[in-house]
Enzyme design. Structure first.
Site, PDB file in Angstrom:
ATOM      1  N   LYS A  72     -14.120  12.278  13.843  1.00  0.00           N
ATOM      2  CA  LYS A  72     -12.781  12.675  14.310  1.00  0.00           C
ATOM      3  C   LYS A  72     -11.832  12.880  13.125  1.00  0.00           C
ATOM      4  CE  LYS A  72     -11.887   7.791  15.047  1.00  0.00           C
ATOM      5  NZ  LYS A  72     -11.776   6.708  16.014  1.00  0.00           N
TER       6      LYS A  72
ATOM      7  N   HIS B 239     -14.527  -1.071  22.741  1.00  0.00           N
ATOM      8  CA  HIS B 239     -14.024  -0.951  21.377  1.00  0.00           C
ATOM      9  C   HIS B 239     -13.386  -2.265  20.941  1.00  0.00           C
ATOM     10  CE1 HIS B 239     -12.964   1.285  17.855  1.00  0.00           C
ATOM     11  NE2 HIS B 239     -11.670   1.288  18.067  1.00  0.00           N
TER      12      HIS B 239
ATOM     13  N   ARG C 252     -21.009   2.377  15.783  1.00  0.00           N
ATOM     14  CA  ARG C 252     -20.156   3.545  15.541  1.00  0.00           C
ATOM     15  C   ARG C 252     -19.291   3.340  14.303  1.00  0.00           C
ATOM     16  NH1 ARG C 252     -18.612   1.865  20.896  1.00  0.00           N
ATOM     17  NH2 ARG C 252     -16.544   1.511  20.003  1.00  0.00           N
TER      18      ARG C 252
ATOM     19  N   CYS D 233       7.851  16.913  -4.332  1.00  0.00           N
ATOM     20  CA  CYS D 233       8.284  18.112  -3.598  1.00  0.00           C
ATOM     21  C   CYS D 233       7.207  18.499  -2.578  1.00  0.00           C
ATOM     22  CB  CYS D 233       8.504  19.270  -4.564  1.00  0.00           C
ATOM     23  SG  CYS D 233       9.525  18.867  -5.985  1.00  0.00           S
TER      24      CYS D 233
ATOM     25  N   ARG E 279      -6.415  -0.031  25.746  1.00  0.00           N
ATOM     26  CA  ARG E 279      -6.102   1.376  25.482  1.00  0.00           C
ATOM     27  C   ARG E 279      -6.642   2.140  26.679  1.00  0.00           C
ATOM     28  NH1 ARG E 279      -7.888   3.837  19.720  1.00  0.00           N
ATOM     29  NH2 ARG E 279      -9.966   3.523  20.601  1.00  0.00           N
TER      30      ARG E 279
ATOM     31  N   ASP F  64       5.282  21.153  -2.606  1.00  0.00           N
ATOM     32  CA  ASP F  64       4.084  21.753  -3.201  1.00  0.00           C
ATOM     33  C   ASP F  64       3.816  21.315  -4.629  1.00  0.00           C
ATOM     34  OD1 ASP F  64       4.085  23.498  -0.878  1.00  0.00           O
ATOM     35  OD2 ASP F  64       5.757  24.491  -1.878  1.00  0.00           O
TER      36      ASP F  64
ATOM     37  N   TYR G 190      14.248  16.924  -7.119  1.00  0.00           N
ATOM     38  CA  TYR G 190      15.359  16.864  -6.164  1.00  0.00           C
ATOM     39  C   TYR G 190      16.137  15.563  -6.292  1.00  0.00           C
ATOM     40  CZ  TYR G 190      13.248  20.836  -3.721  1.00  0.00           C
ATOM     41  OH  TYR G 190      12.741  22.061  -3.397  1.00  0.00           O
TER      42      TYR G 190
HETATM   43  C1  LIG Z   1     -12.521   5.651  15.469  1.00  0.00           C
HETATM   44  C2  LIG Z   1     -13.456   4.905  16.326  1.00  0.00           C
HETATM   45  C3  LIG Z   1     -14.526   4.192  15.761  1.00  0.00           C
HETATM   46  C4  LIG Z   1     -14.711   4.023  14.271  1.00  0.00           C
HETATM   47  O1  LIG Z   1     -13.787   3.084  13.776  1.00  0.00           O
HETATM   48  P1  LIG Z   1     -13.880   2.587  12.253  1.00  0.00           P
HETATM   49  O2  LIG Z   1     -12.880   1.506  12.167  1.00  0.00           O
HETATM   50  O3  LIG Z   1     -13.528   3.763  11.407  1.00  0.00           O
HETATM   51  O4  LIG Z   1     -15.276   2.152  12.039  1.00  0.00           O
HETATM   52  C5  LIG Z   1     -15.436   3.617  16.635  1.00  0.00           C
HETATM   53  N1  LIG Z   1     -15.273   3.708  17.968  1.00  0.00           N
HETATM   54  C6  LIG Z   1     -14.232   4.357  18.541  1.00  0.00           C
HETATM   55  C7  LIG Z   1     -14.110   4.408  20.016  1.00  0.00           C
HETATM   56  C8  LIG Z   1     -13.277   4.959  17.739  1.00  0.00           C
HETATM   57  O5  LIG Z   1     -12.251   5.597  18.305  1.00  0.00           O
END
Ligand SMILES: *Cc1c(COP(=O)(O)O)cnc(C)c1O
Length: 370
Positions: A34, A160, A215, A310, A131, A312, A263
């Site tokens: 992502k 999660h 994950r 700035c 969430r 750029d 600036y």
């Molecule tokens: C982003 C995400 C992860 C990975 O999280 P990390 O902290 O980068 O390992 C795993 N599971 C879900 C559902 C996530 O949204």
């Protein structure tokens, strides 16, 4: 080549994935891609990772569609909650869909029925992140409902972790326990279902969180969830960042004493001095809050950014005796010689986490894959 670039060391990225593979053994690995693969470049990172992972994951339908459009056939899980407008794209691109309510399950099943397709889905259970996800108590009902819909193939169930990067292990262990209950019920209803819970912190610090798949996001890209901690994770010691941010000097000049730079003149020269200009700014995602505090490495020495960053460009006073010529390489994140600017130090200076800094670098900065 564009003077400012992000360099990705793909060999190091592969080393990271292999270290995770050794740590989790036969458990499947799902690589989160992502937010443009945490700023590393979604398509290139996906292609490099293909031989080393079992699954890919993205947050939104469009990210998954991009991978499919470029010929990636590995299973792709879409983590995010979706709107009704996303359903056709999710199903048609054969993306694996996160289901967290009976309403969403029905929506996907109806679309499948009307279009003569099937969908692969994962049920999301909320074990304490609060969430998205069905509550643990109502998970059995959703499980049975999804299994009753002929258009839906239930391939996974997941949750999660909210606190696995903290010293206090109490709540992470509680989440693991809650998920264990849901997972065993799911297995009893569908023995080959893929149960998954662990993020990077789970992989590093909670072997009990592995289940059938992990994950790890930030860890795959080379960063530990608790960077300041002595991670008792010797097996993961080969894991290192693969991301560097580099630029080149595009201009250099002598500025007299007592002159304001950039600036609002928030930096005043203390003597006649050499000032270099770099073609990078907040318009690239280099945080403006680093004005007067961020560092760069030039010719092996660290210097502090001078004045306001700035959109750029930014300037650096390298001192009366500083030496620099146009085209000199400058490192903003990464190593040059014996000097290093870590992403951790940059994130600390910005008062944020490394994830946010990585995700901030926009596509205007070319990614170069080594
Ligand atoms: C982003 C995400 C992860 C990975 O999280 P990390 O902290 O980068 O390992 C795993 N599971 C879900 C559902 C996530 O949204």
């Amino acid at each position: 080549m564009h003077a400012t670039r992000i360099e990705i060391d793909t060999k190091q990225f592969i080393t990271n994935l292999q270290a995770i593979r050794n740590k989790v053994s036969k458990v499947k690995i799902c690589l989160p891609l992502k937010a443009n693969a945490y700023g590393h470049g979604i398509l290139q990172m996906a292609q490099v990772a293909l031989p080393y992972v079992d699954y890919l994951a993205v947050a939104f339908m469009a990210e998954g569609q991009l991978l499919r459009d470029n010929g990636i056939t590995l299973p792709i899980l879409v983590f995010g909650a979706f709107g009704s407008e996303d359903v056709p794209g999710l199903v048609t691109n054969k993306l694996e869909i996160t289901i967290s309510s009976i309403f969403k399950a029905t929506q996907v099943a109806n679309y499948c029925k009307n279009s003569g397709q099937r969908a692969r889905v994962h049920i999301k259970v909320d074990t304490g992140m609060n969430r998205v996800g069905v509550r643990v108590e109502t998970a059995p009902e959703l499980l049975k409902y999804v299994l009753s819909l002929p258009e839906l193939d239930l391939v996974g169930i997941y949750s999660h972790l909210a606190t696995a990067d903290e010293d206090d292990r109490t709540f992470a262990l509680e989440q693991i326990n809650r998920f264990k209950q849901v997972a065993s019920l799911a297995k009893s209803l569908k023995p080959d279902i893929v149960c998954h819970l662990a993020n990077s912190a789970g992989v590093c610090y909670y072997t009990d969180s592995y289940f059938d798949m992990v994950r790890p996001g930030i860890l795959s890209y080379g960063y530990f969830p608790r960077p300041l901690d002595i991670h008792n994770t010797e097996s993961l010691s080969q894991i290192k960042p693969c991301f560097s941010l580099k630029s080149r000097v595009i201009y250099t000049k002598i500025v007299e004493k007592d002159q304001g730079i950039s600036y609002n003149h928030r930096y005043i020269t203390k003597s006649s001095t050499r000032v270099i200009t770099l073609p990078i700014g907040y318009g690239d995602g280099y945080p403006r809050i680093l004005s007067n505090i961020g560092e760069v490495i030039l010719r092996g020495h660290k210097y502090t950014i001078s004045g306001t960053i700035c959109m750029d460009m930014l300037m650096v006073d390298i001192g009366e005796n500083g030496v620099s010529y146009v085209d000199d390489e400058v490192v903003l994140i990464g190593r040059q010689g014996d000097s290093e600017i870590t992403l951790d130090s940059v994130a600390n200076q910005c008062g944020t986490i490394i994830y946010e800094i990585l995700c901030g670098f926009i596509d205007r900065i070319p990614r170069v894959y080594l």
